[in-house]
Write an enzyme that holds these catalytic residues in place. Structure first.
Site, PDB file in Angstrom:
ATOM      1  N   ARG A 175      -9.878  19.608  14.391  1.00 15.95           N
ATOM      2  CA  ARG A 175      -9.668  18.413  15.661  1.00 15.95           C
ATOM      3  C   ARG A 175      -9.352  17.527  15.122  1.00 15.95           C
ATOM      4  O   ARG A 175      -8.801  16.571  15.983  1.00 15.95           O
ATOM      5  CB  ARG A 175     -10.822  18.761  16.981  1.00 15.95           C
ATOM      6  CG  ARG A 175     -10.545  17.257  17.973  1.00 15.95           C
ATOM      7  CD  ARG A 175      -9.362  18.271  19.204  1.00 15.95           C
ATOM      8  NE  ARG A 175      -9.616  16.870  19.754  1.00 15.95           N
ATOM      9  CZ  ARG A 175      -9.843  17.326  20.714  1.00 15.95           C
ATOM     10  NH1 ARG A 175     -10.042  18.242  21.599  1.00 15.95           N
ATOM     11  NH2 ARG A 175      -9.566  16.173  22.222  1.00 15.95           N
ATOM     12  N   HIS A 233     -24.494  38.169   3.997  1.00 15.07           N
ATOM     13  CA  HIS A 233     -22.638  38.559   4.360  1.00 15.07           C
ATOM     14  C   HIS A 233     -23.175  39.279   5.752  1.00 15.07           C
ATOM     15  O   HIS A 233     -23.369  40.133   5.597  1.00 15.07           O
ATOM     16  CB  HIS A 233     -22.207  38.624   3.872  1.00 15.07           C
ATOM     17  CG  HIS A 233     -20.981  39.104   4.118  1.00 15.07           C
ATOM     18  ND1 HIS A 233     -20.264  37.848   3.281  1.00 15.07           N
ATOM     19  CD2 HIS A 233     -19.907  39.676   4.942  1.00 15.07           C
ATOM     20  CE1 HIS A 233     -19.230  38.127   3.719  1.00 15.07           C
ATOM     21  NE2 HIS A 233     -18.232  38.747   4.633  1.00 15.07           N
ATOM     22  N   ASP A 234     -22.855  39.015   6.952  1.00 16.16           N
ATOM     23  CA  ASP A 234     -22.801  39.236   8.316  1.00 16.16           C
ATOM     24  C   ASP A 234     -24.462  39.996   8.623  1.00 16.16           C
ATOM     25  O   ASP A 234     -24.557  40.903   8.980  1.00 16.16           O
ATOM     26  CB  ASP A 234     -21.583  40.963   8.084  1.00 16.16           C
ATOM     27  CG  ASP A 234     -20.672  40.694   8.885  1.00 16.16           C
ATOM     28  OD1 ASP A 234     -20.147  39.438   8.627  1.00 16.16           O
ATOM     29  OD2 ASP A 234     -20.017  41.457   8.312  1.00 16.16           O
ATOM     30  N   HIS A 238     -19.899  26.165   1.336  1.00 20.72           N
ATOM     31  CA  HIS A 238     -19.626  27.260   0.723  1.00 20.72           C
ATOM     32  C   HIS A 238     -18.268  26.566   0.440  1.00 20.72           C
ATOM     33  O   HIS A 238     -17.330  27.062   1.036  1.00 20.72           O
ATOM     34  CB  HIS A 238     -19.218  28.627   0.383  1.00 20.72           C
ATOM     35  CG  HIS A 238     -18.610  30.035   0.084  1.00 20.72           C
ATOM     36  ND1 HIS A 238     -18.950  30.456   0.101  1.00 20.72           N
ATOM     37  CD2 HIS A 238     -17.467  29.776  -0.913  1.00 20.72           C
ATOM     38  CE1 HIS A 238     -18.361  31.487  -0.886  1.00 20.72           C
ATOM     39  NE2 HIS A 238     -17.114  30.628  -1.493  1.00 20.72           N
ATOM     40  N   HIS A 291     -21.966  32.411  10.177  1.00 14.27           N
ATOM     41  CA  HIS A 291     -20.887  33.090  10.831  1.00 14.27           C
ATOM     42  C   HIS A 291     -21.959  33.443  12.521  1.00 14.27           C
ATOM     43  O   HIS A 291     -21.955  33.131  12.776  1.00 14.27           O
ATOM     44  CB  HIS A 291     -20.435  34.123  10.637  1.00 14.27           C
ATOM     45  CG  HIS A 291     -19.290  34.041  10.983  1.00 14.27           C
ATOM     46  ND1 HIS A 291     -17.596  34.222  11.382  1.00 14.27           N
ATOM     47  CD2 HIS A 291     -19.158  35.749  12.241  1.00 14.27           C
ATOM     48  CE1 HIS A 291     -17.376  34.300  12.738  1.00 14.27           C
ATOM     49  NE2 HIS A 291     -17.894  35.523  12.550  1.00 14.27           N
ATOM     50  N   GLU A 317     -22.232  27.494  -2.401  1.00 12.34           N
ATOM     51  CA  GLU A 317     -21.513  28.425  -3.223  1.00 12.34           C
ATOM     52  C   GLU A 317     -20.419  28.482  -3.543  1.00 12.34           C
ATOM     53  O   GLU A 317     -19.931  27.800  -2.506  1.00 12.34           O
ATOM     54  CB  GLU A 317     -22.344  29.476  -2.029  1.00 12.34           C
ATOM     55  CG  GLU A 317     -23.118  30.228  -1.089  1.00 12.34           C
ATOM     56  CD  GLU A 317     -23.192  31.053  -0.166  1.00 12.34           C
ATOM     57  OE1 GLU A 317     -24.275  31.381  -0.008  1.00 12.34           O
ATOM     58  OE2 GLU A 317     -21.726  31.144   0.683  1.00 12.34           O
ATOM     59  N   THR A 351     -13.055  34.995   3.485  1.00 12.80           N
ATOM     60  CA  THR A 351     -14.885  35.354   3.341  1.00 12.80           C
ATOM     61  C   THR A 351     -14.413  36.302   2.342  1.00 12.80           C
ATOM     62  O   THR A 351     -14.132  36.411   1.620  1.00 12.80           O
ATOM     63  CB  THR A 351     -15.576  35.855   4.124  1.00 12.80           C
ATOM     64  OG1 THR A 351     -16.400  35.615   4.430  1.00 12.80           O
ATOM     65  CG2 THR A 351     -14.799  37.096   5.164  1.00 12.80           C
TER      66      THR A 351
END
Length: 237
Positions: free
Chosen positions: A18, A190-191, A43, A214, A70, A100
């Site tokens: 935005r 990660h995830d 990151h 995330h 990172e 990613t």
């Protein structure tokens, strides 16, 4: 307990979409620490599509817990880390156009390069961690680089868990056991999510820290970020 570092990249993504400064990355970093998180992770990527290099500099004055940066150790990234001097740098072999992170280091092929980079960061008082797949040879190779820690790349576990295959954690258990034998600190990311984090933590020996962005931010849209941070902390005890 295993420490929780909150990756705030997605906050910066929303801000950048935005223009302006809403949501405020620095305020969110302050808040997640106030809510109990043990650290803040960013990151930055070369195109600055989410976290900007200036954010990394500004966050230095805001993060009073552990500050983890990172990234792929290209020269501009290395210069930034050496300027900011975070608590920890996590080296990730990202391609510049990667959406990613999608793979760990080949610690055998890149041993000399990693050893040189890690030595420079350590000589400046920065703890090092390198992103690795749960492969025993890669864990063995990590020791030769001189790194303080490894970060287990957990996408494979997360996919297996979602499919109901609990055996998907087995390579991670073996990798962690080897790391413990070799006196390597263990991080993971990660995830990882509220759905799978408790099972992962309960099965991985020596797990020092998880970095979650995330899923945590997505879950916070429904449940609120203070609530979600504390839900993770309860599962990581």
């Amino acid at each position: 307990m295993t420490k929780l570092s909150v990756n705030i990249n997605k906050i910066a993504t929303l801000r950048n979409s935005r223009g302006g400064n809403v949501p405020n990355v620095l305020k969110v970093a302050e808040d997640v620490q106030k809510f109990g998180a043990h650290g803040v992770t960013i990151h930055p990527r070369p195109d600055e599509r989410h976290i900007r290099y200036q954010d990394a500099r500004d966050l230095k004055n805001v993060v009073y817990t552990e500050y983890n940066i990172e990234g792929n150790p290209i020269q501009s990234f290395m210069d930034l880390v050496l300027e900011v001097k975070p608590t920890q740098v996590t080296l990730v072999p990202d391609a510049e156009d990667a959406i990613t992170s999608n793979a760990g280091w080949d610690t055998l092929k890149h041993k000399d390069f990693l050893k040189e980079v890690i030595s420079e960061f350590q000589s400046n008082g920065i703890r090092t961690s390198i992103f690795v797949d749960p492969v025993l040879e890669m864990i063995d190779g990590a020791v030769a680089t001189g790194t303080d820690r490894i970060e287990l790349y957990t996408e494979g576990f997360a996919k297996s868990y979602e499919e109901g295959n609990l055996k998907g954690i087995d390579p991670y258990v073996k990798a962690a056991e080897r790391a413990v034998e070799l006196n390597l600190g263990i991080n993971a990311g990660h995830d990882l999510s509220l759905e799978n984090i408790k099972f992962f933590k309960e099965n991985i020996p020596g797990l020092l820290e998880v970095s979650i962005g995330h899923a945590l931010i997505a879950e916070s849209l429904y449940l609120g970020i203070e609530n979600v941070v504390n839900m993770y902390l309860n599962k990581l005890k």
